[in-house]
Design a protein around this motif. Sequence first.
Motif, PDB file in Angstrom:
ATOM      1  N   SER A  18       0.865  -1.189   0.000  1.00  0.00           N
ATOM      2  CA  SER A  18       0.000   0.000   0.000  1.00  0.00           C
ATOM      3  C   SER A  18       0.898   1.234   0.000  1.00  0.00           C
ATOM      4  O   SER A  18       1.951   1.237   0.648  1.00  0.00           O
ATOM      5  CB  SER A  18      -0.868   0.045   1.260  1.00  0.00           C
ATOM      6  N   PHE A  19       0.473   2.252  -0.717  1.00  0.00           N
ATOM      7  CA  PHE A  19       1.196   3.525  -0.727  1.00  0.00           C
ATOM      8  C   PHE A  19       0.177   4.591  -0.327  1.00  0.00           C
ATOM      9  O   PHE A  19      -0.632   5.032  -1.136  1.00  0.00           O
ATOM     10  CB  PHE A  19       1.772   3.786  -2.119  1.00  0.00           C
ATOM     11  N   ASP A  20       0.186   4.950   0.959  1.00  0.00           N
ATOM     12  CA  ASP A  20      -0.867   5.820   1.505  1.00  0.00           C
ATOM     13  C   ASP A  20      -0.407   7.267   1.547  1.00  0.00           C
ATOM     14  O   ASP A  20       0.691   7.559   2.034  1.00  0.00           O
ATOM     15  CB  ASP A  20      -1.206   5.403   2.949  1.00  0.00           C
ATOM     16  N   ARG A  21      -1.279   8.163   1.111  1.00  0.00           N
ATOM     17  CA  ARG A  21      -1.015   9.593   1.255  1.00  0.00           C
ATOM     18  C   ARG A  21      -1.538  10.022   2.620  1.00  0.00           C
ATOM     19  O   ARG A  21      -2.729   9.893   2.904  1.00  0.00           O
ATOM     20  CB  ARG A  21      -1.756  10.350   0.150  1.00  0.00           C
ATOM     21  N   TYR A  27       3.927  10.276   2.924  1.00  0.00           N
ATOM     22  CA  TYR A  27       3.387   9.033   2.375  1.00  0.00           C
ATOM     23  C   TYR A  27       3.973   7.855   3.147  1.00  0.00           C
ATOM     24  O   TYR A  27       5.065   7.949   3.719  1.00  0.00           O
ATOM     25  CB  TYR A  27       3.770   8.886   0.892  1.00  0.00           C
ATOM     26  N   TYR A  29       4.769   3.709   2.668  1.00  0.00           N
ATOM     27  CA  TYR A  29       4.873   2.501   1.839  1.00  0.00           C
ATOM     28  C   TYR A  29       4.844   1.327   2.812  1.00  0.00           C
ATOM     29  O   TYR A  29       5.792   1.132   3.581  1.00  0.00           O
ATOM     30  CB  TYR A  29       6.180   2.562   1.058  1.00  0.00           C
ATOM     31  N   ASP A  60      10.905  -0.334  -6.299  1.00  0.00           N
ATOM     32  CA  ASP A  60       9.439  -0.239  -6.249  1.00  0.00           C
ATOM     33  C   ASP A  60       8.992   0.982  -5.442  1.00  0.00           C
ATOM     34  O   ASP A  60       7.981   1.616  -5.748  1.00  0.00           O
ATOM     35  CB  ASP A  60       8.841  -1.522  -5.661  1.00  0.00           C
ATOM     36  N   VAL A  61       9.764   1.337  -4.405  1.00  0.00           N
ATOM     37  CA  VAL A  61       9.464   2.563  -3.650  1.00  0.00           C
ATOM     38  C   VAL A  61       9.673   3.778  -4.554  1.00  0.00           C
ATOM     39  O   VAL A  61       8.844   4.696  -4.608  1.00  0.00           O
ATOM     40  CB  VAL A  61      10.356   2.676  -2.398  1.00  0.00           C
ATOM     41  N   ARG A  63       9.554   3.964  -7.757  1.00  0.00           N
ATOM     42  CA  ARG A  63       8.487   4.025  -8.760  1.00  0.00           C
ATOM     43  C   ARG A  63       7.247   4.720  -8.182  1.00  0.00           C
ATOM     44  O   ARG A  63       6.639   5.576  -8.821  1.00  0.00           O
ATOM     45  CB  ARG A  63       8.149   2.598  -9.191  1.00  0.00           C
ATOM     46  N   ARG A  64       6.889   4.381  -6.917  1.00  0.00           N
ATOM     47  CA  ARG A  64       5.706   5.005  -6.295  1.00  0.00           C
ATOM     48  C   ARG A  64       5.967   6.490  -6.044  1.00  0.00           C
ATOM     49  O   ARG A  64       5.098   7.319  -6.213  1.00  0.00           O
ATOM     50  CB  ARG A  64       5.383   4.332  -4.961  1.00  0.00           C
ATOM     51  N   GLU A  67       5.396   8.566  -8.986  1.00  0.00           N
ATOM     52  CA  GLU A  67       3.998   8.796  -9.360  1.00  0.00           C
ATOM     53  C   GLU A  67       3.439  10.047  -8.697  1.00  0.00           C
ATOM     54  O   GLU A  67       2.406  10.557  -9.127  1.00  0.00           O
ATOM     55  CB  GLU A  67       3.133   7.569  -8.986  1.00  0.00           C
TER      56      GLU A  67
END
Length: 317
Positions: A18-21, A27, A29, A60-61, A63-64, A67
């Motif tokens: 999950s990547f929560d704002r 954020y 991760y 992967d972090v 990459r998020r 975004e």
Amino acid sequence: MSDKKFASQADLEEKKVSFDRLSEHAYAYTAEGDPNTGIVVGDDAVLVVDTQATPVMAQDVIRRIREVTDKPIRYIVLSHYHAVRVLGASAYRPEHIIASRDTYDLIVERGEADMKSEIERFPRLFRAVESVPGLTWPTLVFERRLTLSLGKLAVEIMQLGRGHTKGDTVVWLPQERILFSGDLVEYGATPYTGDAYLTDWPATLDALAALNPEKLVPGRGASLQTRQAVQEGLDGTREFITAMFGAVKRGAAAGRDLRSVYKETYAALKPRFGDWVIFDHCLPFDVSRAFDEATQYRDPRVWTAQRDKELWQSLEE
Ligand SMILES: [Zn+2]
């Protein structure tokens, strides 16, 4: 022979990320109890709290992060020295890797042994371990507190007391009341106490609570996004520490040996905490350190791959 496989060697199932704002600047991760990474997006740069275990996993972090922002990732903060948190650092190409003096000292003293120990304990958590270039060395070492301004956003990097390790560092965003706690707080995941200072840990949790955070990113488990959830995270961690260390102290005071104390403590804790992730993995190491602290070792002894296996055999087989 027990049917328990050594540490987390039987834990092979990938977790969902999950990547929560949490706010305009923060954020989380998280991955269902696997080690978390925190992200702070300032006006001019990004700061990352804990890196994941390997550069390939850190991708992967990144990459998020890409975004949500194209600002440069300038700072890494190490919440503590454990390999699973720090060995992905090179992927971010940061200008600075920030750690407390105590964390730096632990990397010097036991970083190499810890890396080998952790890789054998958690093979799944070191995906593409061959991408790790070696130990992660801090470039900026602080004592007690470091205040960083990312443009108008203040970031307080603080050592508030010992707990999970002697170097534990938290990252605090005072304007938004958001706290990144590292492994000082866990949620739905078993606290690992193999390198802990169990006598000190509750007072350190008091110091975290005194900041009065509205949101908290624990070391493992979901991000805590309400005051009630933050309280649950702090309370659950304290309850585990207190119950585990209490049981071990009573057993040690009664003159029982480590193996009997382990069996009793495991049975006492299993009904309440047995469904927290990595319970079976952590308990032998947790009880061993608690027994040491209750008897003759003020400071945690160095874990090596060899010592890990000997302990596991002496308690589980
Ligand atoms: Zn840790």
